[in-house]
Motif scaffolding. Structure first.
Motif, PDB file in Angstrom:
ATOM      1  N   ASN A  26      59.326  63.260 117.357  1.00  0.00           N
ATOM      2  CA  ASN A  26      59.501  62.305 116.443  1.00  0.00           C
ATOM      3  C   ASN A  26      60.900  62.175 115.976  1.00  0.00           C
ATOM      4  OD1 ASN A  26      56.716  61.709 116.137  1.00  0.00           O
ATOM      5  ND2 ASN A  26      56.388  62.902 114.550  1.00  0.00           N
ATOM      6  N   GLN A  27      61.524  63.136 116.416  1.00  0.00           N
ATOM      7  CA  GLN A  27      62.951  62.981 116.141  1.00  0.00           C
ATOM      8  C   GLN A  27      63.860  62.570 117.153  1.00  0.00           C
ATOM      9  OE1 GLN A  27      64.302  66.849 114.533  1.00  0.00           O
ATOM     10  NE2 GLN A  27      62.251  67.256 113.980  1.00  0.00           N
ATOM     11  N   GLU A  72      51.315  70.104 117.312  1.00  0.00           N
ATOM     12  CA  GLU A  72      52.288  69.507 116.520  1.00  0.00           C
ATOM     13  C   GLU A  72      53.533  69.796 116.219  1.00  0.00           C
ATOM     14  OE1 GLU A  72      50.655  69.302 112.307  1.00  0.00           O
ATOM     15  OE2 GLU A  72      48.786  68.318 112.845  1.00  0.00           O
ATOM     16  N   LYS A  73      54.020  71.245 116.738  1.00  0.00           N
ATOM     17  CA  LYS A  73      55.176  71.738 116.541  1.00  0.00           C
ATOM     18  C   LYS A  73      56.081  70.980 117.741  1.00  0.00           C
ATOM     19  CE  LYS A  73      54.145  76.543 115.732  1.00  0.00           C
ATOM     20  NZ  LYS A  73      54.319  77.802 116.163  1.00  0.00           N
ATOM     21  N   ASN A  90      56.326  67.230 116.461  1.00  0.00           N
ATOM     22  CA  ASN A  90      57.266  66.829 115.290  1.00  0.00           C
ATOM     23  C   ASN A  90      58.817  66.894 115.812  1.00  0.00           C
ATOM     24  OD1 ASN A  90      55.256  66.961 113.270  1.00  0.00           O
ATOM     25  ND2 ASN A  90      55.787  69.392 113.017  1.00  0.00           N
TER      26      ASN A  90
END
Length: 298
Positions: free
Chosen positions: A79-80, A72-73, A76
């Motif tokens: 996603n940016q 997830e790190k 995340n």
């Protein structure tokens, strides 16, 4: 000029209140329909996401799997941005547009590799290399020191038409703005520096040896056990993973800018032969960097 009426619907979309513009009577678009309002939604203007491509040349792709291991790190962070190309994450077709950042893993061995590399450099504001192979030649570079072109015969029965050039680092062909060192790279280090690159800034890894991390972890120095280790001349940042496991640092992260290779040779003479030193420096492409460092005038 007629005024325009604004009605706030109170609906919040993407942190912006949606605004509906009512076209007043007499507008040419509504002639013959005086009661028509025909709302048009003014969509919020969102910032453009940075465009990033993570591309494999000839490689094992192990460094890219390190990114996926972050879970997830890493997602995340993804996603940016707008991920233009990263085949381990999604089978995307690179449209060939301009990039904010290109990240390259592996060696440019084939003509197709070279075409890809040159295209990425031309399109990208910044280009970073991911891992030891792209940065230093890596394990594939071992063939340069031995049988050279003949090594291919150990892999392929029929070699006609198979490209087999000398293995060379990416920065021999294009400008490299930043290097994520290591075999494989260190995931947390990627998370630390990747946002800087995405933002258009070039970070700098501190010029500290692996020894600093051994001290921080409380490791007993291998030298005290008369065991060889390249730690003093190698760039830290890997959390001293090899010495912590009581294995010598073999230099996969490359030389420090201030690494003293001659002093390292002298220190290791009582722990390994000159041939063992040469053989070990070949594993991750360190040998030619040491030879260049020890040239007169350097």
């Amino acid at each position: 000029m007629p005024s325009r009426t604004k009605i706030n619907t109170g609906i919040n979309t993407d942190m912006h209140a949606t605004t509906i513009h009512l076209k007043p009577q007499g507008n040419s678009a509504n002639q013959g329909h005086p009661d028509s309002t025909e709302p048009s939604v003014q969509a919020p203007v969102s910032e453009r996401k940075p465009k990033v491509a993570i591309v494999s040349l000839t490689s094992c792709e192990g460094c890219q799997f390190v990114l996926l291991d972050l879970g997830e790190k890493f997602l995340n962070l993804v996603n940016q941005i707008e991920m233009v190309d990263f085949r381990l994450l999604e089978d995307l077709e690179d449209p060939g547009e301009a990039l904010d950042l290109a990240i390259v893993e592996g060696n440019p061995v084939t003509s197709e590799n070279m075409k890809t590399l040159l295209s990425l450099r031309e399109r990208a504001k910044l280009l970073a290399v991911l891992g030891n192979c792209a940065a230093m030649g890596g394990i594939p570079e071992i063939k340069n020191y031995h049988e050279g072109p003949n090594t291919i015969k150990r892999v392929y029965k029929y070699i006609q038409g198979i490209e087999n050039p000398e293995v060379r680092e990416v920065d021999n062909f294009v400008k490299v703005d930043f290097t994520f060192p290591g075999c494989p790279v260190t995931g947390e280090e990627v998370l630390k520096y990747l946002p800087e690159l995405i933002a258009g800034r070039i970070p700098e890894i501190p010029d500290k040896p692996v020894c600093v991390e051994c001290l921080r972890k409380g490791n007993k120095c291998l030298f005290l056990e008369k065991k060889p280790c390249f730690g003093p001349m190698i760039l830290g940042g890997c959390d001293a993973v090899c010495p912590t496991a009581r294995m010598m640092c073999q230099g996969c992260r490359g030389l420090r800018k201030t690494g003293n290779t001659k002093a390292m040779r002298a220190t290791l003479k009582t722990m390994m032969t000159d041939q063992e030193f040469e053989d070990t420096t070949e594993i991750y492409g360190l040998r030619d960097d040491i030879e260049a460092r020890e040239q007169p005038g350097n």
